[in-house]
Each structure stands twice: as C-alpha cells, then as structure tokens.
Design a protein around this motif. Structure first.
Motif, short mmCIF file in Angstrom:
data_model
loop_
_atom_site.label_atom_id
_atom_site.label_comp_id
_atom_site.label_asym_id
_atom_site.label_seq_id
_atom_site.Cartn_x
_atom_site.Cartn_y
_atom_site.Cartn_z
N ILE A 8 0.76 -1.11 -0.07
CA ILE A 8 -0.13 0.00 0.00
C ILE A 8 0.74 1.23 -0.25
O ILE A 8 2.13 1.14 0.43
CB ILE A 8 -1.06 0.02 1.17
CG1 ILE A 8 -0.05 0.00 2.39
CG2 ILE A 8 -1.81 -1.10 1.08
CD1 ILE A 8 -0.91 0.13 3.89
N VAL A 9 0.50 2.44 -0.50
CA VAL A 9 0.98 3.52 -0.43
C VAL A 9 0.05 4.77 -0.10
O VAL A 9 -0.97 4.57 -0.43
CB VAL A 9 1.66 3.95 -1.90
CG1 VAL A 9 0.52 4.12 -2.93
CG2 VAL A 9 2.43 5.44 -1.62
N ARG A 10 0.39 5.51 0.69
CA ARG A 10 -0.61 6.36 1.52
C ARG A 10 -0.07 7.70 1.39
O ARG A 10 1.08 7.86 1.83
CB ARG A 10 -1.10 5.88 2.59
CG ARG A 10 -0.29 5.77 3.81
CD ARG A 10 -0.70 5.09 5.02
NE ARG A 10 0.39 4.60 6.05
CZ ARG A 10 0.81 5.59 6.96
NH1 ARG A 10 0.07 6.66 6.87
NH2 ARG A 10 1.53 5.43 7.52
N ASN A 11 -0.88 8.86 1.78
CA ASN A 11 -0.72 10.02 2.11
C ASN A 11 -0.33 10.25 3.32
O ASN A 11 -1.29 10.02 4.30
CB ASN A 11 -1.68 11.16 1.49
CG ASN A 11 -1.50 12.70 1.66
OD1 ASN A 11 -0.63 13.03 2.38
ND2 ASN A 11 -1.74 13.15 0.71
N ALA A 12 0.69 10.65 3.74
CA ALA A 12 1.13 10.72 5.47
C ALA A 12 1.49 12.15 5.78
O ALA A 12 1.69 12.59 6.92
CB ALA A 12 2.54 9.95 5.65
N THR A 13 0.71 12.87 5.11
CA THR A 13 0.76 14.54 5.45
C THR A 13 0.17 14.88 6.82
O THR A 13 0.96 15.59 7.46
CB THR A 13 -0.02 15.46 4.57
OG1 THR A 13 0.45 15.03 3.01
CG2 THR A 13 0.27 16.99 4.90
N THR A 14 -0.73 14.08 7.43
CA THR A 14 -1.40 14.26 8.51
C THR A 14 -0.64 13.87 9.72
O THR A 14 -0.77 14.63 10.47
CB THR A 14 -2.68 13.57 8.80
OG1 THR A 14 -2.63 12.12 8.42
CG2 THR A 14 -3.62 14.08 7.78
N GLU A 15 0.21 13.05 9.57
CA GLU A 15 1.17 12.47 10.86
C GLU A 15 2.57 13.12 10.65
O GLU A 15 3.24 13.05 11.65
CB GLU A 15 1.45 10.94 10.59
CG GLU A 15 1.96 10.53 9.28
CD GLU A 15 1.36 9.13 9.20
OE1 GLU A 15 2.66 8.43 9.49
OE2 GLU A 15 0.58 8.58 8.77
N LEU A 16 2.86 13.97 9.52
CA LEU A 16 4.34 14.50 9.30
C LEU A 16 4.01 15.97 9.06
O LEU A 16 4.85 16.51 8.23
CB LEU A 16 5.01 13.82 8.19
CG LEU A 16 5.48 12.30 8.60
CD1 LEU A 16 6.07 11.79 7.57
CD2 LEU A 16 6.33 12.12 10.06
N THR A 17 3.04 16.80 9.46
CA THR A 17 2.74 17.95 8.91
C THR A 17 3.65 18.94 9.27
O THR A 17 4.10 19.80 8.70
CB THR A 17 1.71 18.37 9.90
OG1 THR A 17 0.42 17.73 9.48
CG2 THR A 17 1.23 19.95 9.52
N GLU A 18 4.56 18.52 10.54
CA GLU A 18 5.72 19.57 10.92
C GLU A 18 6.73 19.58 9.92
O GLU A 18 7.76 20.39 9.87
CB GLU A 18 6.25 19.20 12.34
CG GLU A 18 7.04 17.73 12.47
CD GLU A 18 5.76 16.79 12.83
OE1 GLU A 18 4.47 16.83 12.47
OE2 GLU A 18 6.11 15.82 13.57
N PHE A 19 6.88 18.26 9.06
CA PHE A 19 7.90 18.29 7.99
C PHE A 19 7.45 18.98 6.65
O PHE A 19 8.29 18.79 5.85
CB PHE A 19 8.61 16.74 8.09
CG PHE A 19 9.08 16.46 9.42
CD1 PHE A 19 10.12 17.11 9.90
CD2 PHE A 19 8.50 15.50 9.96
CE1 PHE A 19 10.67 16.47 11.09
CE2 PHE A 19 8.95 15.02 11.25
CZ PHE A 19 9.86 15.43 11.73
N THR A 20 6.22 19.33 6.41
CA THR A 20 5.90 19.43 5.25
C THR A 20 6.43 20.78 4.40
O THR A 20 6.57 21.25 3.46
CB THR A 20 4.39 19.51 5.01
OG1 THR A 20 3.98 20.51 6.14
CG2 THR A 20 3.81 18.01 5.37
#
Length: 684
Positions: A119-131
């Motif tokens: 699977i591949v997923r959007n991980a923005t919600t868990e790594l917002t501080e790095f976006t």
C-alpha cells in the motif's frame, strides 16, 4: 480536526490527504501496477501513468527515490519479508507531500524476490511539521541523500565493471542529480572513457581515448587535479577547439562539471556530469560534486587494484594447468576451470588429460587444500608428478599411491583429493580410483544419470602419513555415446546447504544438458557455478565416448545395465524392442527380448559387475540380427541338463531354441556371449 493548521492546498490536494492505494510490483517484468487511489497519492490523473516505475520520476524527486531504493535493497539483502519507508512526492503545483509505502516481498522456491505487493498512502497528517521546511534544510537533506545513496551502492562494487554498472545502471544518474555522466580511467599517458550514460555524452562519444595533454576539459581536470564547472558548453569551444565539431548544433545540455578522480594524491581518472536547465553552480553544489567524485575515486581505486590482483591470480593458476588438451579418436573431451571471485586468493583445483599406451587415456580432477599461491604451487608440482606416474604405465591404484608419497615428501602440510581414471576408448572399459574426492557421474545413452559407487582411499599426502596407501580400483563400462563427468566440490557446494543437494542439482543438469562434451561443460558452468556463486574454484572435465550408431544398412545400439539397477532389465528390453521396430524387424522382438533377459540375468547374478549389451544388424551374407552381452568375468557359460524340479540351468537351452546360432568369445579381461536371429521366411 478543529485547530489544526494545514498548509495552503487546493481542493484536489485536500481530497488526497485521506487517500490510501495499493500497488503490485513485478520485479521480473519491471512493471508497477497502481490502483486509482494510489495514482491519486502520486497526483496522477487518468491516463498519466503507463505502468512503468520510470513514469513516476516526475513525481518522486531523485533523493526521495534513493530513500525508497535504500529501504527496499536493505530488506532484500537481509532476507526480510517486508519493508516500509516515508518519502516525499512532488505534486504538480510544486508542493512536496509526505507519503508512506509499505510492501510485502514475495520470494520463489530459491529465495529470490520476484514480486512486491503493498500500500501507499498520503502521510501529510502525521508528518505535518515536516511539510514546510526551509530551502537550506531541503538542500541539506537532498545532498545527504545523494551522498548516502552513492556511498551505499559503490560500497558493493568489487570490480571496475561493478563501478561502471553502478554509475550507469538503474538510478545511477539520479544518485548524482545529473542528466548525463561519463567516467574515464587513466591508462598510462591516455585517458580512456569506460562508461557513459544519459544526455550530453554525445560530446565525448568520438573522444573515448585521448592523450593526457589538456586539450579536452576532462583531461585538463585530471592533469591539474582541479575541477571545471561550466554553464555553457558552447563557451568551452574557445578554450578547447577540439570540442567544436561535437558541440555546435547540439542542444539539451546547458551545464557540466568536469571532476578529477584523485586517490592517495594521484589522479586515477575523471568524472563528467551533464545537466539541463542549470545556469549556476552554488558553493554547496560544487562541494557536493567534489564529494561525490571523492567517493567514486575511492571505489574506482579499490576496483582497479582488485582487477589487477585478479589478473595476477588467474594468470598464475592458468600457468599451472595444461595449456592444450590432446585429442583422441573415439572420444571428445572438454575441460573448464573457473577461479573463485576473491582477489589474489587462488585455489589448488586442477584437471589433466594424459595420453597412455595401448589407446587409453588418463583423466584426473583434483583439489589441493587451501586458497592461496602456496596451494597453486603445490598443485602444479603434484599435477606433473601424477602425470609422470601415469605415463610410466602404472595401474590407477599405483599412480595415486606414488602421488601420495610424492606430496608427503614435499615441504608442506597440505593434502589433496582427486579422482583418477584410465579409459580404454576401444572397449569402453574404465578403471577408476578415488582419494577422498567426489566420484564421477555417467550419463547413459537413454538420458539416465548414474553415480557409480567408487570405493575411496584417504586424500593424497594423508594416506602416506597414516601408512594407508590403499586405493581400491573400481571397474566401469562406458558404452558408445555415454558421457563421464568429473568435477571438484566448488561446482556442487552452496554455503548453508548439504552437498547432497548440489549433487542432485549436478545430476539434473547433466541429464538435461546437451550431448556434445563442450556444450555440456558450458551448460554445467552456467547452471551451477554461477548459481552457487563464485566463492570457490571449480575444475570440470567431461569425456563423451563417440557414438556408434552403425550405418543405415547395419544399424547398432549399445546399452549398459548396472548390477544395482532394478529397472535396468525392463528398460533394456524396451530399448531392444523399439530398435527392432525402427529397423523393420519387429517380428524378432520376442525372441531377442527373451535371449537378452536370460543372458543379462546370468551376468547380474553370477558376476561382480554390470553388463554391456549391443544389438546390431549384420546385412551380409544374410540379413540377420546379432545380440552381444559382455561382462568382466572370465568364467564361460556351460550348458547343463536340469531336472524337472530345478529352478535354474535352462538359460542356454532357451537361447539355443530361439537363436539361429550362438557362441562365446574372449574380450579383454572378460567375455562376450553372442547370439544371432534371422527373420522368418528368409533364405539361409
């Protein structure tokens, strides 16, 4: 979700935040299937993805691809069943989106990975501080990833070919953040380009070998040990006129870096990197290029040294082996030697083919203990000594006993194993002995592979030390068309597996291999030596006795029936019937099968070895069939008159009843019983 502050994104990006898709990666075919949700994670619209991993390059920056590659390669090397990694996707609006991939690695029966599903997923919600990171930090991460990726892949390079494959193979250009590269090596007073990839290399395509005279930018960089960074290739023409016909009218490359490869304060080569869309080299870019060049230089220096040591080692080994293999009427012989892939470590494996008196040939394969130049030197002396003892006409047991004594008298503690055989190419008789070595394999004319049970003695040298110079001789028969295979253990040993598995693999490869000796030797090398790897030397010898099919008017077949083969009798009868049918003599099949069965049973019950069966058509003066059964017993059969209750003794009576005539002839140390059959209705 109140209170959370999202980066400035549009509706499409916000929709992708909760996306999770699946992928199916076929490693053998090189295809990567993404479902609709997975394509949305990569910000790909309908029709934008064609199933090739390369199509994702516009969405996955090179340094992020290196991150994914490193996670996958580490899992493969450590035998893991899964892997995962965070990485950034570059969306079409330029925003970088953190994503996460997790895959399960599927392997075949040999442990080779062939497919990855996950699977591949959007991980923005868990790594917002790095976006959202500063450009300086992003640049630092990019450089770190490039250095780490280049270091990792070149750390596995052993030879110069490995280095060039790492630079020009999959992901090579991405590791350097370049669109093209060329690698050159200093050879005396010349600079030789040994690898090119990507854009810009046409500039150097006609300049692959040049004198180190400073007339070209890469040669200048090597001579001065100073890099040259240019943002216009056309401007190079003023300084390097030789480039004019190669640069004028060519487009696509805007900048280049010409870097010296220096190791231990000595220039060993040069690296040219080509870029499109670049109009400047920052100080960080220059530092990165020089750092990457330093990594390449160290790896290339190690590889050049390894190749030189390897050339020395293989040259030494080759000088100890026979330069020419004699040719013999009645047989074809092929030999192969493969050196272990371990630098200057040479082994003591050897082979030899010796012309003997009375039309015989001696064949030997052996292995001296150890993997160093001392083992090779001992091997050379022992090979010559064994050849001399065999040439004096001694029997095989004496040849090995004297060779053991010779080795024990040398100033060494090494021992050696070997198998030696004398083959009579006229009769097919084989006299074989074994000194702690693997026994031979024989491929029969019907494709079956036998492993004769050769009684063995102690390894050479040890036998003399322990005063047990006994090498019992085994007698074998090699009928026309059969093949004998000798090898050293490097062909059948795989680390971590029992040698029996390797012997089974060898038997299968011999069974399915081509008929010709040379082709079979190549087949075994390709199937086994490359399969197990290159951790040990291999000596291989294949001898095939010339087939004897007779002629169109007088066809002939030969079979060997082993004493310990319970199916041999049935298979022999079937082969006889098929031959007679092919020859238009099917009416004789019952009588010939009966006679063959009686003669073969007599041999297998009353002698110590197997039997050689020959069936042939004799066209003159009357067309008839002759059956021969040969064995190594000197005791001739005699006709008896059994009583009514006797269970044996009727064999010759039955043969006398079904055959037109029969007889017995001496053959070497044994005999041959023959009987003839004439078709019904044919004039005598």
């Amino acid at each position: 979700m109140a209170g959370r502050h999202w980066p400035a994104i549009g509706p499409g990006e916000r929709l992708a935040l909760n996306r999770m898709g699946s992928f199916d990666w076929d490693l053998r075919n090189g295809t990567l299937d993404l479902d609709e949700a997975a394509q949305a994670v990569f910000d790909l619209g309908p029709g934008e993805y064609d199933g090739r991993p390369e199509s994702l390059e516009s969405r996955v920056p090179p340094e992020e691809q290196l991150r994914l590659d490193a996670a996958f390669e580490q899992a493969i090397e450590r035998g893991r069943s899964s892997y995962g990694a965070y990485f950034q996707v570059r969306r079409r609006n330029g925003i970088r989106q953190w994503s996460h991939a997790r895959g399960r690695i599927l392997r075949d029966a040999h442990g080779e990975a062939y497919r990855v599903v996950g699977i591949v997923r959007n991980a923005t919600t868990e790594l917002t501080e790095f976006t959202v990171i500063s450009p300086l930090e992003a640049d630092r991460q990019r450089m770190t990833a490039m250095v780490q990726g280049t270091t990792e892949v070149l750390s596995r390079a052993v030879t110069v070919d490995d280095v060039t494959a790492a630079l020009t193979g999959s992901g090579g250009l991405e590791r350097f953040g370049a669109d093209g590269l060329a690698l050159a090596l200093v050879e005396g007073s010349t600079l030789k380009i040994i690898a090119m990839s990507g854009m810009g290399t046409e500039v150097l395509a006609d300049l692959t070998l040049n004198r180190l005279d400073g007339s070209l930018p890469l040669a200048e960089a090597v001579l001065t040990q100073q890099p040259r960074f240019v943002t216009s290739l056309v401007e190079l023409v003023d300084t390097f006129p030789r480039l004019e016909p190669h640069i004028r009218g060519r487009h696509g490359v805007d900048a280049a870096a010409f870097l010296p490869l220096v190791a231990q304060a000595r220039p060993i080569g040069g690296l040219a990197l080509f870029y499109r869309g670049r109009n400047r080299f920052s100080s960080e870019d220059r530092t990165l290029c020089l750092g990457l060049a330093g990594i390449v230089a160290q790896s290339l220096q190690r590889a050049v040294l390894f190749d030189k040591e390897r050339e020395f080692a293989t040259g030494l080994q080759a000088s100890m082996l026979p330069r020419h293999i004699p040719q013999f009427s009645g047989a074809e012989i092929a030999v192969r030697y493969h050196a272990a892939w371990s630098g200057r470590e040479v082994g003591g494996d050897w082979y030899d083919v010796i012309a003997l008196p009375r039309g015989r040939v001696g064949i030997v394969v052996g292995d001296v203990q150890g993997h160093d130049t001392h083992a090779a030197a001992i091997m050379g002396q022992l090979r010559i000594a064994l050849r001399a003892f065999a040439g004096e006409g001694h029997d095989p047991s004496t040849v090995l006993a004297r060779s053991s004594r010779f080795l024990a008298e040398l100033d060494t503690e090494r021992f050696a194993t070997c198998t030696y055989a004398q083959v009579d190419l006229v009769s097919g008789g084989v006299r074989a002995v074994r000194a702690g070595h693997l026994g031979p394999m024989i491929r029969h004319t019907d494709g079956r592979v036998g492993r004769p049970n050769l009684r063995g003695g102690l390894p050479l040298g040890l036998a003399t030390t322990f005063r047990e110079e006994e090498y019992p001789e085994s007698r074998l028969d090699l009928v026309p068309g059969e093949t004998l295979v000798l090898c050293t253990d490097g062909l059948v040993e795989e680390p971590g597996l029992d040698i029996a598995a390797g012997m089974d693999a060898l038997a299968d490869a011999v069974r399915t291999g081509p008929q010709a000796a040379g082709a079979l030797a190549d087949h075994l090398s390709d199937r086994l030596w490359q399969r197990w790897g290159s951790g040990d030397d291999v000596a291989l010898l294949v001898l095939r006795r010339a087939p004897d099919p007779g002629t169109h008017r007088a066809p002939r077949i030969h079979l060997y029936i082993h004493q310990a083969d319970p199916e041999g009798l049935a298979e022999a009868r079937t082969a006889l019937r098929h031959a007679l049918e092919d020859w238009g003599l099917a009416g004789l099949a019952d009588d010939v099968e009966l006679a063959a069965g009686e003669l073969l049973v007599n041999v297998l019950l009353h002698t110590e070895g197997g039997a050689v069966l020959t069936l042939e058509v004799l066209p003159e003066p009357v067309r008839r069939v002759r059956l021969w059964v040969k064995d190594r017993s000197s005791v001739w059969p005699r006709r008896r008159t059994p009583g009514e209750a006797a269970t044996s003794g009727r064999g010759l009576m039955m043969i006398d009843a079904v055959a037109s005539r029969w007889g017995v002839e001496p053959r070497g140390e044994g005999k041959a019983v023959w009987c003839e059959f004439e078709p019904v209705g044919q004039d005598s």
